[in-house]
Design a protein around this motif. Structure first.
Motif, PDB file in Angstrom:
ATOM      1  N   GLY A   1       0.564  -1.284  -0.131  1.00 59.21           N
ATOM      2  CA  GLY A   1      -0.056  -0.034  -0.045  1.00 59.21           C
ATOM      3  C   GLY A   1       0.927   1.277  -0.005  1.00 59.21           C
ATOM      4  N   LYS A   2       2.002   1.321   0.551  1.00 56.29           N
ATOM      5  CA  LYS A   2       2.640   2.578   0.869  1.00 56.29           C
ATOM      6  C   LYS A   2       3.525   2.604  -0.359  1.00 56.29           C
ATOM      7  N   MET A   3       4.026   1.492  -1.030  1.00 57.27           N
ATOM      8  CA  MET A   3       4.670   1.362  -2.083  1.00 57.27           C
ATOM      9  C   MET A   3       3.635   1.998  -3.347  1.00 57.27           C
ATOM     10  N   ALA A   4       2.345   1.622  -3.392  1.00 57.49           N
ATOM     11  CA  ALA A   4       1.399   1.971  -4.167  1.00 57.49           C
ATOM     12  C   ALA A   4       1.284   3.566  -4.287  1.00 57.49           C
ATOM     13  N   SER A   5       1.383   4.049  -2.970  1.00 55.85           N
ATOM     14  CA  SER A   5       1.030   5.535  -2.774  1.00 55.85           C
ATOM     15  C   SER A   5       1.964   6.266  -3.450  1.00 55.85           C
ATOM     16  N   SER A   6       3.450   5.825  -3.428  1.00 61.42           N
ATOM     17  CA  SER A   6       4.554   6.690  -3.946  1.00 61.42           C
ATOM     18  C   SER A   6       4.731   6.470  -5.434  1.00 61.42           C
ATOM     19  N   SER A   7       4.361   5.114  -5.856  1.00 64.05           N
ATOM     20  CA  SER A   7       4.698   4.805  -7.318  1.00 64.05           C
ATOM     21  C   SER A   7       3.547   5.325  -8.272  1.00 64.05           C
ATOM     22  N   SER A   8       2.369   5.380  -7.488  1.00 68.63           N
ATOM     23  CA  SER A   8       1.063   5.843  -8.595  1.00 68.63           C
ATOM     24  C   SER A   8       1.085   7.045  -9.088  1.00 68.63           C
ATOM     25  N   ALA A   9       2.134   8.046  -8.397  1.00 72.21           N
ATOM     26  CA  ALA A   9       2.248   9.441  -8.871  1.00 72.21           C
ATOM     27  C   ALA A   9       3.328   9.304  -9.807  1.00 72.21           C
ATOM     28  N   ASN A  10       4.178   8.351 -10.190  1.00 72.55           N
ATOM     29  CA  ASN A  10       5.092   8.309 -11.384  1.00 72.55           C
ATOM     30  C   ASN A  10       4.468   8.241 -12.637  1.00 72.55           C
ATOM     31  N   LYS A  11       4.865   9.295 -13.595  1.00 72.97           N
ATOM     32  CA  LYS A  11       4.084   9.141 -14.841  1.00 72.97           C
ATOM     33  C   LYS A  11       4.171   8.086 -15.739  1.00 72.97           C
ATOM     34  N   ASP A  12       5.404   7.348 -15.701  1.00 73.66           N
ATOM     35  CA  ASP A  12       5.980   6.030 -16.245  1.00 73.66           C
ATOM     36  C   ASP A  12       4.848   4.999 -15.873  1.00 73.66           C
ATOM     37  N   VAL A  13       4.828   4.988 -14.575  1.00 76.04           N
ATOM     38  CA  VAL A  13       3.729   3.797 -13.871  1.00 76.04           C
ATOM     39  C   VAL A  13       2.395   4.087 -14.502  1.00 76.04           C
ATOM     40  N   ARG A  14       1.857   5.286 -14.410  1.00 74.96           N
ATOM     41  CA  ARG A  14       0.607   5.762 -14.851  1.00 74.96           C
ATOM     42  C   ARG A  14       0.265   5.618 -16.361  1.00 74.96           C
ATOM     43  N   LYS A  15       1.334   5.946 -17.265  1.00 72.18           N
ATOM     44  CA  LYS A  15       1.047   5.608 -18.790  1.00 72.18           C
ATOM     45  C   LYS A  15       0.964   3.984 -18.869  1.00 72.18           C
ATOM     46  N   LYS A  16       1.862   3.256 -18.255  1.00 74.26           N
ATOM     47  CA  LYS A  16       1.719   1.841 -18.358  1.00 74.26           C
ATOM     48  C   LYS A  16       0.451   1.138 -18.033  1.00 74.26           C
ATOM     49  N   LEU A  17      -0.031   1.916 -16.761  1.00 71.68           N
ATOM     50  CA  LEU A  17      -1.142   1.022 -16.323  1.00 71.68           C
ATOM     51  C   LEU A  17      -2.483   1.571 -17.187  1.00 71.68           C
ATOM     52  N   VAL A  18      -2.429   2.903 -17.816  1.00 69.94           N
ATOM     53  CA  VAL A  18      -3.419   3.485 -18.453  1.00 69.94           C
ATOM     54  C   VAL A  18      -3.554   2.528 -19.887  1.00 69.94           C
ATOM     55  N   GLU A  19      -2.272   2.250 -20.571  1.00 67.81           N
ATOM     56  CA  GLU A  19      -2.319   1.164 -21.596  1.00 67.81           C
ATOM     57  C   GLU A  19      -2.867  -0.185 -21.202  1.00 67.81           C
ATOM     58  N   LEU A  20      -2.595  -0.738 -20.169  1.00 66.78           N
ATOM     59  CA  LEU A  20      -3.155  -2.102 -19.834  1.00 66.78           C
ATOM     60  C   LEU A  20      -4.755  -1.704 -19.608  1.00 66.78           C
ATOM     61  N   GLN A  21      -5.033  -0.725 -18.872  1.00 64.50           N
ATOM     62  CA  GLN A  21      -6.623  -0.740 -18.705  1.00 64.50           C
ATOM     63  C   GLN A  21      -7.447  -0.512 -20.146  1.00 64.50           C
ATOM     64  N   GLN A  22      -6.781   0.114 -21.049  1.00 67.50           N
ATOM     65  CA  GLN A  22      -7.294   0.621 -22.324  1.00 67.50           C
ATOM     66  C   GLN A  22      -7.604  -0.826 -23.197  1.00 67.50           C
ATOM     67  N   GLN A  23      -6.180  -1.914 -22.991  1.00 65.74           N
ATOM     68  CA  GLN A  23      -6.256  -3.196 -23.591  1.00 65.74           C
ATOM     69  C   GLN A  23      -7.478  -3.871 -23.022  1.00 65.74           C
ATOM     70  N   LEU A  24      -7.626  -3.852 -21.690  1.00 67.75           N
ATOM     71  CA  LEU A  24      -8.550  -4.470 -21.096  1.00 67.75           C
ATOM     72  C   LEU A  24     -10.156  -4.313 -21.465  1.00 67.75           C
ATOM     73  N   ALA A  25     -10.110  -2.911 -21.747  1.00 72.64           N
ATOM     74  CA  ALA A  25     -11.615  -2.379 -22.193  1.00 72.64           C
ATOM     75  C   ALA A  25     -11.680  -2.705 -23.615  1.00 72.64           C
ATOM     76  N   LYS A  26     -10.757  -3.195 -24.532  1.00 72.10           N
ATOM     77  CA  LYS A  26     -10.882  -3.549 -25.841  1.00 72.10           C
ATOM     78  C   LYS A  26     -11.419  -4.921 -26.105  1.00 72.10           C
ATOM     79  N   LYS A  27     -10.988  -5.649 -24.944  1.00 68.10           N
ATOM     80  CA  LYS A  27     -11.470  -7.155 -24.901  1.00 68.10           C
ATOM     81  C   LYS A  27     -12.678  -7.361 -24.285  1.00 68.10           C
ATOM     82  N   GLU A  28     -13.189  -6.497 -23.221  1.00 65.73           N
ATOM     83  CA  GLU A  28     -14.234  -7.003 -22.391  1.00 65.73           C
ATOM     84  C   GLU A  28     -15.072  -5.601 -22.280  1.00 65.73           C
TER      85      GLU A  28
END
Length: 219
Positions: free
Chosen positions: A94-121
């Motif tokens: 939880g603590k790691m997520a709090s600091s890593s979620s503000a990182n723009k590269d983490v955000r970019k990667k997760l947005v890509e993954l979320q968009q991939q998921l939305a294309k399939k389901e």
């Protein structure tokens, strides 16, 4: 034909509760973005990267594959092919997520993954920037809000039900401050997408809001 639903709004508006109910009623996948950020944090932790090592977090982010499936009604979070449900709810993650979620590269990667998921389901996703950044082409976009006092009362009752002592005035003050921070942050601030339908849930039940959103799905 499925339908992707994006629900944005301020803290305490009931976004997750509504999103989960819609997913259950429609048989869609509720994308728990918080759980995805936690899985990403677990990945960094397993690599031995510290919360303050932002350069290493940025470099490692592209190597994580995070997705969500549902089996027998239970959400399963997958990190590089491994079920990590039992590992992502720890305090350290939880603590790691709090600091890593503000990182723009983490955000970019997760947005890509979320968009991939939305294309399939058919997915229901809630957050602060789903309709504006993550799923700009969502079939249904909702901006869910409620009066700050109403949101504070809901939060107060939720905490009291868990046996926690709390102060209503303090909760309301926190909610107003958080609204301001969310709306004024540099990265993906909270705002209503131009094509999002505004729903004020101050005088509505959870069921009424869920049914109103489902009614917007053409399928």
């Amino acid at each position: 034909m499925g339908c992707n639903i994006a629900i944005d709004g301020p803290a305490g508006a009931g976004k997750s509760t509504i999103a989960k109910l819609i997913a259950k009623k429609k048989g869609y996948i509720y994308v728990d973005t918080g759980a995805m950020y936690r899985a990403m944090a677990l990945y960094f932790t397993e690599l031995g990267i510290g919360a303050d090592e932002q350069d290493k977090i940025s470099a490692a982010a592209p190597g994580a594959d995070v997705t969500i499936t549902y089996e027998n009604g239970e959400q399963i979070v997958w990190l590089n092919g491994k079920n990590v449900n039992g590992l992502i709810r720890t305090e350290a993650v939880g603590k790691m997520a709090s600091s890593s979620s503000a990182n723009k590269d983490v955000r970019k990667k997760l947005v890509e993954l979320q968009q991939q998921l939305a294309k399939k389901e058919s997915v229901v996703m809630d957050g602060r920037d789903i309709g504006t950044c993550v799923l700009p082409d969502a079939d249904v976009k909702v901006y869910l809000t409620a009066d700050s006092h109403v949101r504070a009362v809901r939060r107060y009752e939720e905490l009291r039900a868990k046996g926690q002592e709390c102060d209503l005035d303090v909760i309301e003050k926190d909610i107003i401050e958080r609204d301001y921070q969310d709306m004024h942050r540099a990265l993906s601030p909270l705002r209503q997408a131009e094509d999002a339908v505004l729903i004020d849930s101050s005088d509505m039940s959870i069921e009424q809001v869920a049914d109103a959103v489902i009614g917007m799905c053409k399928s």
